[in-house]
Scaffold this motif. Structure first.
Motif, PDB file in Angstrom:
ATOM      1  N   TRP A  70      44.525  39.779  42.257  1.00 38.93           N
ATOM      2  CA  TRP A  70      43.688  38.542  42.490  1.00 38.93           C
ATOM      3  C   TRP A  70      44.754  37.332  42.897  1.00 38.93           C
ATOM      4  CZ3 TRP A  70      43.698  34.320  38.820  1.00 38.93           C
ATOM      5  CH2 TRP A  70      42.826  33.205  39.222  1.00 38.93           C
ATOM      6  N   ARG A  71      44.334  36.660  44.033  1.00 39.83           N
ATOM      7  CA  ARG A  71      45.163  35.784  44.794  1.00 39.83           C
ATOM      8  C   ARG A  71      46.818  36.066  44.740  1.00 39.83           C
ATOM      9  NH1 ARG A  71      42.742  30.220  41.809  1.00 39.83           N
ATOM     10  NH2 ARG A  71      40.729  30.258  42.963  1.00 39.83           N
ATOM     11  N   GLY A  72      46.872  37.231  45.107  1.00 39.59           N
ATOM     12  CA  GLY A  72      48.393  37.924  45.239  1.00 39.59           C
ATOM     13  C   GLY A  72      48.866  38.243  44.090  1.00 39.59           C
ATOM     14  N   ARG A  73      48.428  38.101  42.889  1.00 41.54           N
ATOM     15  CA  ARG A  73      49.021  38.334  41.462  1.00 41.54           C
ATOM     16  C   ARG A  73      48.467  39.559  40.937  1.00 41.54           C
ATOM     17  NH1 ARG A  73      48.108  32.670  38.596  1.00 41.54           N
ATOM     18  NH2 ARG A  73      46.828  32.120  40.631  1.00 41.54           N
ATOM     19  N   PRO A  74      49.121  40.236  40.178  1.00 46.93           N
ATOM     20  CA  PRO A  74      48.445  41.390  39.414  1.00 46.93           C
ATOM     21  C   PRO A  74      47.643  40.821  38.425  1.00 46.93           C
ATOM     22  CG  PRO A  74      50.749  41.351  38.939  1.00 46.93           C
ATOM     23  CD  PRO A  74      50.601  40.242  40.020  1.00 46.93           C
ATOM     24  N   VAL A  75      46.703  41.437  38.014  1.00 44.54           N
ATOM     25  CA  VAL A  75      45.636  41.181  36.920  1.00 44.54           C
ATOM     26  C   VAL A  75      45.467  42.542  35.982  1.00 44.54           C
ATOM     27  CG1 VAL A  75      43.094  40.369  36.203  1.00 44.54           C
ATOM     28  CG2 VAL A  75      44.614  39.512  37.994  1.00 44.54           C
ATOM     29  N   PHE A  76      45.846  42.613  34.741  1.00 41.60           N
ATOM     30  CA  PHE A  76      45.747  43.627  33.905  1.00 41.60           C
ATOM     31  C   PHE A  76      44.293  43.500  33.387  1.00 41.60           C
ATOM     32  CE2 PHE A  76      50.627  43.528  32.711  1.00 41.60           C
ATOM     33  CZ  PHE A  76      50.838  44.028  34.400  1.00 41.60           C
ATOM     34  N   VAL A  77      43.593  44.528  33.549  1.00 41.60           N
ATOM     35  CA  VAL A  77      42.350  44.815  32.766  1.00 41.60           C
ATOM     36  C   VAL A  77      42.164  45.856  31.833  1.00 41.60           C
ATOM     37  CG1 VAL A  77      39.878  45.186  33.116  1.00 41.60           C
ATOM     38  CG2 VAL A  77      41.109  43.900  34.937  1.00 41.60           C
ATOM     39  N   ARG A  78      42.196  45.623  30.545  1.00 38.53           N
ATOM     40  CA  ARG A  78      42.201  46.833  29.827  1.00 38.53           C
ATOM     41  C   ARG A  78      41.251  46.978  29.036  1.00 38.53           C
ATOM     42  NH1 ARG A  78      47.742  46.973  26.020  1.00 38.53           N
ATOM     43  NH2 ARG A  78      48.557  47.990  27.672  1.00 38.53           N
ATOM     44  N   HIS A  79      40.652  48.151  28.831  1.00 37.37           N
ATOM     45  CA  HIS A  79      39.628  48.679  27.986  1.00 37.37           C
ATOM     46  C   HIS A  79      40.164  48.938  26.376  1.00 37.37           C
ATOM     47  CE1 HIS A  79      35.330  50.867  27.717  1.00 37.37           C
ATOM     48  NE2 HIS A  79      35.802  50.099  26.614  1.00 37.37           N
ATOM     49  N   ARG A  80      40.337  48.167  25.463  1.00 38.65           N
ATOM     50  CA  ARG A  80      40.866  48.375  24.300  1.00 38.65           C
ATOM     51  C   ARG A  80      40.063  48.998  23.529  1.00 38.65           C
ATOM     52  NH1 ARG A  80      42.413  42.220  22.381  1.00 38.65           N
ATOM     53  NH2 ARG A  80      40.275  42.025  22.199  1.00 38.65           N
ATOM     54  N   THR A  81      41.128  49.910  22.520  1.00 42.44           N
ATOM     55  CA  THR A  81      40.607  50.705  21.738  1.00 42.44           C
ATOM     56  C   THR A  81      40.145  49.860  20.439  1.00 42.44           C
ATOM     57  OG1 THR A  81      42.736  50.964  20.622  1.00 42.44           O
ATOM     58  CG2 THR A  81      42.198  52.529  22.458  1.00 42.44           C
ATOM     59  N   PRO A  82      39.353  50.591  19.332  1.00 36.45           N
ATOM     60  CA  PRO A  82      39.143  49.926  18.214  1.00 36.45           C
ATOM     61  C   PRO A  82      40.258  49.412  17.513  1.00 36.45           C
ATOM     62  CG  PRO A  82      37.447  51.747  18.491  1.00 36.45           C
ATOM     63  CD  PRO A  82      38.601  51.740  19.629  1.00 36.45           C
TER      64      PRO A  82
END
Length: 180
Positions: A70-82
């Protein structure tokens, strides 16, 4: 008394007209030059197109992370565990250098979205891929200078002065998010 000679008479109406007309044309010319200049400062259409990115969350399993640009930057999307969510909420009570609760950093507890750039010197922390070191707090680890982040992306150890940045985002549906 006699009238002054014709060469010294003042035609004030004519002078006022010339001043008003010249001023008006000057203002119009300035506006004609300023409008295109200001318009040229707006981002181009191709730049605006990469200003947002939509992510399909249905392909991300619990405990998995993906990286999008996004806009030349890495974005971390994490599906977190309980367990990650519980740890992040438990760590709300810990004294942090950049104090933020987990609830402030996420819109939905099971999804964490942060810009993946270390806030110390701009490195990309490890911890996105299975098997990469995630540090003592289970989040991300920046090997350059040892900064460590927890499961909410908060700076916990090392020289990083602030938490990982949370970009603007909105959930479009249960399985679709728009970043930017």
């Amino acid at each position: 008394m006699t009238a002054p000679p014709p060469e010294t008479q003042c035609d004030c109406n004519r002078r006022d007209f010339l001043v008003t007309t010249t001023t008006g044309l000057g203002v119009a010319g300035l506006a004609a030059a300023t409008i295109p200049l200001v318009s040229s400062m707006n981002p181009a259409a191709d730049t605006q197109a990469v200003g947002t990115v939509e992510v399909d969350l249905s392909q991300v399993a619990v405990g998995q992370s993906v990286t999008v640009t996004w806009r030349g930057r890495p974005v971390f999307v994490r599906h977190r565990t309980p367990e990650e969510i519980a740890q992040a909420v438990q760590d709300d009570a810990v004294s942090l250098r950049d104090q933020q609760t987990d609830a402030v950093r996420v819109q939905r507890p099971d999804w964490l979205i942060v810009v993946g750039i270390c806030t110390h010197l701009g490195c990309i922390p490890l911890g996105q891929k299975p098997g990469e070191p995630r540090g003592e707090f289970g989040g991300w680890f920046c090997p350059c200078h040892g900064s460590q982040y927890d499961t909410s992306g908060r700076a916990r150890k090392g020289p990083a002065p602030t938490n990982l940045v949370v970009p603007p985002y909105a959930f479009l549906t249960d399985t679709q998010v728009r970043i930017g």
